[in-house]
Scaffold this active site. Structure first.
Site, PDB file in Angstrom:
ATOM      1  N   ASP A  60       0.866  -1.189   0.000  1.00 29.46           N
ATOM      2  CA  ASP A  60       0.000   0.000   0.000  1.00 29.46           C
ATOM      3  C   ASP A  60       0.901   1.237   0.000  1.00 29.46           C
ATOM      4  OD1 ASP A  60       0.975   0.134   2.576  1.00 29.46           O
ATOM      5  OD2 ASP A  60      -0.925  -0.271   3.546  1.00 29.46           O
ATOM      6  N   ASP A 239      -8.031  -7.005   0.220  1.00 28.51           N
ATOM      7  CA  ASP A 239      -7.149  -7.287   1.348  1.00 28.51           C
ATOM      8  C   ASP A 239      -7.949  -7.023   2.604  1.00 28.51           C
ATOM      9  OD1 ASP A 239      -6.767  -4.187   1.081  1.00 28.51           O
ATOM     10  OD2 ASP A 239      -5.965  -4.706   3.045  1.00 28.51           O
ATOM     11  N   CYS A 277     -13.376 -28.120   5.365  1.00 27.29           N
ATOM     12  CA  CYS A 277     -12.052 -27.533   5.134  1.00 27.29           C
ATOM     13  C   CYS A 277     -10.961 -28.603   5.206  1.00 27.29           C
ATOM     14  CB  CYS A 277     -11.789 -26.452   6.180  1.00 27.29           C
ATOM     15  SG  CYS A 277     -10.183 -25.660   6.007  1.00 27.29           S
ATOM     16  N   CYS A 279      -7.628 -27.883   5.697  1.00 23.81           N
ATOM     17  CA  CYS A 279      -6.378 -27.358   6.268  1.00 23.81           C
ATOM     18  C   CYS A 279      -5.915 -28.248   7.429  1.00 23.81           C
ATOM     19  CB  CYS A 279      -6.549 -25.909   6.722  1.00 23.81           C
ATOM     20  SG  CYS A 279      -7.245 -25.694   8.370  1.00 23.81           S
ATOM     21  N   CYS A 282      -8.043 -28.329  10.560  1.00 17.00           N
ATOM     22  CA  CYS A 282      -9.307 -29.052  10.477  1.00 17.00           C
ATOM     23  C   CYS A 282      -9.110 -30.554  10.321  1.00 17.00           C
ATOM     24  CB  CYS A 282     -10.137 -28.495   9.317  1.00 17.00           C
ATOM     25  SG  CYS A 282     -10.687 -26.807   9.656  1.00 17.00           S
ATOM     26  N   HIS A 308      -6.307 -21.777   9.392  1.00 12.97           N
ATOM     27  CA  HIS A 308      -7.659 -22.125   8.956  1.00 12.97           C
ATOM     28  C   HIS A 308      -8.353 -20.937   8.280  1.00 12.97           C
ATOM     29  CE1 HIS A 308     -11.716 -23.420   8.625  1.00 12.97           C
ATOM     30  NE2 HIS A 308     -12.071 -22.331   9.281  1.00 12.97           N
TER      31      HIS A 308
HETATM   32 ZN   LIG Z   1      -9.531 -25.431   8.185  1.00 13.10          ZN
END
Ligand SMILES: [Zn+2]
Length: 351
Positions: A60, A239, A277, A279, A282, A308
């Site tokens: 930025d 963002d 999910c 990830c 998870c 996550h």
């Molecule tokens: Zn997750």
């Protein structure tokens, strides 16, 4: 774009960010110019090498953070005088200086310096800030075109469109900004006191004027529903600190809406944060375990909730891209919002 304020997305390594599906990061010019300083980062070969992230980086302009310091900020035609939040030293940010710092950092996309005003504001103040933004945009682009990164590359330069809370002024500012020839365009100064309905009306007034062949970036806004609404307004790039900042406060985004892992209802839960999910948080851990880690102040809780949430956001956007390709974005967005509930207490705390 996950936000890497200090040259790091707090708690995650570049490999973890990549595994979460991250394509591009945002780094903050204001923070990095004060510490460790952009000359040091240039000396180290630029931010990519410094933080070991080889994907794209957007920086930025630093203007937003400087103007939100409020105290001891003086906006002049030449630039903004302010005091560092670290040690109170006198600092100065001009369009030229902002572009030089961003070139030192070596980002792939640099953003022009703008002047945003909190809403509501009287028409004269909004017009004044819009006109100043145009003059600063011209100076930023002109100077930015003369600079190279530590790796010897030219940067893509995105011009910010302001225009306050008036859709007509927004459209005019967009038209005049487009004439200045940015490589992409950013919509700034939204979500600064106006209603959500007004936000999207102002965003539309801007995007309707922007050329179709350049990316459009909505700055600093992003609940999951905001992202889908933003895409529907023709915006491409976002963002937001919500997924990372809120993770550290125990909030996890799920397809059913945000949850707070601190809540007693998760104390004995053998469920993952989000069954949909993939990830690491998870796949491996239960809500009960993550809650325990969070309440015990363990670093792993912050890391896993951040991982996550970033994965959740990147998956949301990857699915949106696929839906757009397949011509079914509206039904995707509708289906997502039917399942996604922001519980009592309203939407998650704003950025
Ligand atoms: Zn997750």
């Amino acid at each position: 774009m996950p936000v890497g304020t200090q040259g790091t997305v707090k708690g995650l390594t570049p490999a973890e960010l990549q595994a979460a599906g991250t394509q591009i990061l945002l780094a903050n010019t204001y923070h990095l110019m004060l510490r460790p300083g952009s000359a040091l980062i240039r000396e180290q070969g630029g931010l990519h090498r410094f933080m070991a992230w080889d994907g794209p980086i957007l920086t930025d302009s630093g203007g937003y953070q400087v103007l939100s310091l409020k105290e001891l900020v003086r906006v002049r035609e030449e630039g903004v005088h302010f005091r560092s939040h670290l040690d109170g030293s006198s600092e100065f940010l001009s369009p030229e200086r902002s572009m030089e710092v961003q070139a030192d950092l070596g980002s792939d996309i640099a953003v022009t310096l703008d002047h945003a005003v909190p809403l509501p504001a009287d028409p004269e103040t909004q017009r004044d800030a819009g006109e100043r933004t145009l003059r600063w945009t011209e100076r930023s682009l002109r100077h930015g075109r003369t600079l190279v990164t530590p790796e010897g590359r030219e940067q893509l330069l995105f011009a910010i469109v302001q225009g306050g809370g008036d859709p007509d002024l927004r459209a005019e500012m967009a038209e005049r900004t487009v004439a200045l020839e940015g490589d992409g365009f950013a919509v700034g100064g939204l979500s600064v006191g106006e209603t959500k309905e007004e936000t999207w009306a102002l965003a539309r007034a801007t995007t309707q004027v922007l050329p179709l062949d350049r990316p459009r970036y909505l700055m600093g806004m992003g609940t999951p529903l905001d992202l889908l609404d933003g895409i529907a307004c023709g915006l491409d790039l976002f963002d937001c600190v919500l997924p990372t900042r809120n993770a550290r406060n125990g909030m996890a985004f799920t397809t059913a809406g945000p949850i707070n892992i601190r809540n007693a209802e998760h104390a004995r839960s053998k469920e993952p944060l989000d069954a949909a999910c993939g990830c690491e948080a998870c796949v491996r851990y239960t809500r009960a375990y993550l809650r325990h880690l969070h309440l015990a102040g363990e670093i792993l809780a912050h890391r896993m909730l951040t991982l996550h949430n970033v994965t959740f956001y990147q998956t949301l956007m990857a699915k949106a891209r696929r839906a757009i390709d397949e011509g079914r974005f509206s039904s995707y967005a509708r289906e997502f919002s039917e399942h996604y509930r922001e519980r009592s207490g309203g939407p998650p705390a704003s950025a």
